[in-house]
Design an enzyme around this catalytic site. Structure first.
Site, PDB file in Angstrom:
ATOM      1  N   SER A 136       0.858  -1.182   0.000  1.00  0.00           N
ATOM      2  CA  SER A 136       0.000   0.000   0.000  1.00  0.00           C
ATOM      3  C   SER A 136       0.894   1.232   0.000  1.00  0.00           C
ATOM      4  CB  SER A 136      -0.895  -0.008   1.245  1.00  0.00           C
ATOM      5  OG  SER A 136      -1.625   1.201   1.324  1.00  0.00           O
ATOM      6  N   LYS A 162      -1.300  -1.076  -4.353  1.00  0.00           N
ATOM      7  CA  LYS A 162      -2.445  -0.251  -3.938  1.00  0.00           C
ATOM      8  C   LYS A 162      -1.941   1.164  -3.779  1.00  0.00           C
ATOM      9  CE  LYS A 162      -4.691   0.271   0.581  1.00  0.00           C
ATOM     10  NZ  LYS A 162      -5.350  -0.463   1.674  1.00  0.00           N
ATOM     11  N   LYS A 164      -3.095   5.214  -2.716  1.00  0.00           N
ATOM     12  CA  LYS A 164      -4.113   6.041  -2.074  1.00  0.00           C
ATOM     13  C   LYS A 164      -4.534   7.113  -3.061  1.00  0.00           C
ATOM     14  CE  LYS A 164      -3.931   4.276   2.140  1.00  0.00           C
ATOM     15  NZ  LYS A 164      -5.097   3.688   2.816  1.00  0.00           N
ATOM     16  N   ASP A 189      -7.275   3.144  -2.988  1.00  0.00           N
ATOM     17  CA  ASP A 189      -7.949   3.275  -1.687  1.00  0.00           C
ATOM     18  C   ASP A 189      -8.214   4.757  -1.424  1.00  0.00           C
ATOM     19  OD1 ASP A 189      -8.880   3.156   0.900  1.00  0.00           O
ATOM     20  OD2 ASP A 189      -7.116   2.135   1.735  1.00  0.00           O
ATOM     21  N   GLU A 214     -11.210   0.804  -2.933  1.00  0.00           N
ATOM     22  CA  GLU A 214     -11.449   0.579  -1.507  1.00  0.00           C
ATOM     23  C   GLU A 214     -12.071   1.819  -0.874  1.00  0.00           C
ATOM     24  OE1 GLU A 214      -7.873  -0.895   0.339  1.00  0.00           O
ATOM     25  OE2 GLU A 214      -8.620  -0.557   2.363  1.00  0.00           O
ATOM     26  N   ASP A 239     -13.647  -1.164   3.708  1.00  0.00           N
ATOM     27  CA  ASP A 239     -12.666  -1.212   4.794  1.00  0.00           C
ATOM     28  C   ASP A 239     -13.341  -0.589   6.026  1.00  0.00           C
ATOM     29  OD1 ASP A 239     -10.595  -0.627   6.596  1.00  0.00           O
ATOM     30  OD2 ASP A 239      -9.260   0.295   5.152  1.00  0.00           O
ATOM     31  N   LYS A 263      -9.631  -6.313   8.715  1.00  0.00           N
ATOM     32  CA  LYS A 263      -8.594  -5.848   9.638  1.00  0.00           C
ATOM     33  C   LYS A 263      -8.962  -6.346  11.030  1.00  0.00           C
ATOM     34  CE  LYS A 263      -7.142  -1.668   7.207  1.00  0.00           C
ATOM     35  NZ  LYS A 263      -7.168  -0.201   7.205  1.00  0.00           N
ATOM     36  N   GLY A 291      -4.039  -3.676   6.560  1.00  0.00           N
ATOM     37  CA  GLY A 291      -2.958  -3.346   7.490  1.00  0.00           C
ATOM     38  C   GLY A 291      -3.192  -1.998   8.138  1.00  0.00           C
TER      39      GLY A 291
HETATM   40  O1  OSB Z   1      -7.019   2.324   4.656  1.00  0.00           O
HETATM   41  O2  OSB Z   1      -5.998   0.481   4.528  1.00  0.00           O
HETATM   42  C1  OSB Z   1      -6.049   1.642   4.942  1.00  0.00           C
HETATM   43  C2  OSB Z   1      -2.795   2.600   6.669  1.00  0.00           C
HETATM   44  C3  OSB Z   1      -3.283   3.279   7.758  1.00  0.00           C
HETATM   45  C4  OSB Z   1      -4.650   3.415   7.907  1.00  0.00           C
HETATM   46  C5  OSB Z   1      -5.522   2.896   6.957  1.00  0.00           C
HETATM   47  C6  OSB Z   1      -5.036   2.209   5.868  1.00  0.00           C
HETATM   48  C7  OSB Z   1      -3.631   2.082   5.709  1.00  0.00           C
HETATM   49  C8  OSB Z   1      -3.014   1.428   4.585  1.00  0.00           C
HETATM   50  C9  OSB Z   1      -1.637   0.848   4.772  1.00  0.00           C
HETATM   51  O3  OSB Z   1      -3.500   1.369   3.488  1.00  0.00           O
HETATM   52  C10 OSB Z   1      -1.681  -0.555   5.243  1.00  0.00           C
HETATM   53  C11 OSB Z   1      -0.328  -1.040   5.719  1.00  0.00           C
HETATM   54  O4  OSB Z   1       0.634  -0.982   4.951  1.00  0.00           O
HETATM   55  O5  OSB Z   1      -0.238  -1.476   6.886  1.00  0.00           O
HETATM   56 MG    MG Z   2      -8.277   1.191   3.472  1.00  0.00          MG
END
Ligand code: OSB
Ligand code: MG
Length: 370
Positions: A136, A162, A164, A189, A214, A239, A263, A291
């Site tokens: 991510s 992935k 953002k 995401d 996402e 999520d 999660k 994560g």
């Molecule tokens: O939305 O999945 C998410 C990190 C912090 C809070 C929310 C998210 C995320 C990530 C990173 O997308 C996930 C990771 O690398 O642990």
């Molecule tokens: Mg997410």
């Protein structure tokens, strides 16, 4: 198994790189570790994934300390259980606060697996010897930096990318990625950055052949997501909106999503995560493990959970070195060519690195049963 003591540590760790979502940037991880000991001297470890500020969910490091100290630890201390599934019952009178609950529940699962001399993965019913993982990547100021990041992770072998997105950092960014990587498994995401007013823009994302989008809409919504899913081809993955098996059932029944990001912290623990897994398996819904930029303890739990068969898509559980100069477990979690080999030692399968843990501890509380 009797819970004899619980130790709570507040940990402060600096991340190697800042991580930017549609809500802002973070580089400091301020979180809790819980250690439970049972009457045979087994030690189980759990991690709270709540952040310092309530941008992802309403829980924070401070609220999890409050909940654990004043309600959750008293509910388990001195109690005897046969199986970690019983922890949910002990917390039956405490609403929500899922991340706080998962902290202690995860520690009990680890202690339980150690008590029975099995891996946490096996205790959960997982069979995989290795798991497939993706990466991510946060929002970058400019596309060149993002593309350089993506190149590094593809070179390292991560199985899907992935990124953002947020308004103003979406179509252009995805177009630039697709120009260089037309076929890489790619997803986006939004962390709730859009509303139904953005339907036309979200429809345009269909051209990028994303594996999924996402959480495009509000963090507490499942209704508008169902409306949106009817209008876009890209599968929606939820999520933030999913806190339980019940949320999962409702979201699937009304067509709010086709994929679920599981999660552990957000759903209140491994037992609930496994229930969601089993339900989605029955319904033919793909899931993957999300994560929360975890340290090694939470990461190890994610690895164990992902060994269950219906984790059909690569998760966000990258190797320790993606986040930390030094992780707090030994060995660290290593992703090689997009795979993490599941450890074979009992429990979470990685040992807490006490030197590192002591170094990062900023506060500590010990609770002992009579
Ligand atoms: O939305 O999945 C998410 C990190 C912090 C809070 C929310 C998210 C995320 C990530 C990173 O997308 C996930 C990771 O690398 O642990
Ligand atoms: Mg997410």
């Amino acid at each position: 198994m009797r819970i004899n003591s619980v130790t709570l540590r507040r940990i402060n760790m600096m991340m190697k790189h800042p991580f930017t979502t549609s809500f802002g940037t973070m580089q400091q991880k301020d979180f809790l570790l819980a250690t439970v000991t049972d009457d045979d001297g087994n030690e189980g470890w759990g991690e709270s994934v709540a952040f310092t500020a309530p941008w992802y969910s309403e829980e924070t490091t401070e609220t999890t300390i409050h909940m654990l100290r004043d309600f959750l630890i008293p509910a388990v201390l001195g109690k005897s259980i046969e199986h970690p599934d019983e922890v949910t019952g002990l917390f039956g009178h405490i609403r929500k606060n899922n991340m706080a609950k998962a902290t202690i529940e995860g520690a009990i699962w680890d202690a339980y697996a150690k008590h029975h001399q099995m891996t946490l993965a096996a205790a959960l019913g997982g069979k995989r010897e290795r798991i497939e993982v993706g990466i991510s990547i946060g929002i970058e100021e400019n596309v060149e930096d993002l593309l350089a990041n993506i190149k590094n992770f593809i070179d390292e072998g991560y199985k899907r990318i992935k990124v953002k997105i947020k308004p103003g950092k979406d179509i252009e960014v995805l177009k630039a990625i697709r120009e260089v990587y037309p076929d890489v498994p790619l997803m986006a995401d939004a962390n709730s950055a859009y509303t139904l007013d953005d339907v036309e823009l979200l429809k345009e994302l269909d051209q990028f052949n994303l594996m999924m989008i996402e959480q495009p809409l509000a963090s507490d919504d499942i209704i508008d997501h169902a409306t949106l899913q009817k209008q876009i081809k890209t599968p929606i993955c939820l999520d933030e909106s999913i806190h339980s098996l019940e949320d999962t059932r409702k979201a699937i029944e009304i067509g709010s999503c086709k994929i679920i990001n599981v999660k552990v912290g957000r759903v209140g623990g491994l037992t609930e995560a496994k229930k969601i897994h089993d339900y989605c398996a029955e319904k033919g819904i793909d899931i993957w493990c999300g994560g929360m930029l975890e340290s090694g303890i939470g990461r190890a739990q994610n690895v164990a959970l992902t060994t269950l068969p219906n984790f059909t898509l690569p998760g966000d559980t990258a190797g320790s070195s993606r986040y930390w100069e030094q992780d707090i477990i030994s060995p660290e979690v290593v992703a090689e060519n997009g795979y993490i080999t599941v450890p074979t030692d009992d429990g979470i399968g990685y040992s807490p690195n006490m030197d590192a843990i002591e170094r990062f501890t900023v506060d500590k509380w010990v609770f002992t049963a009579e």
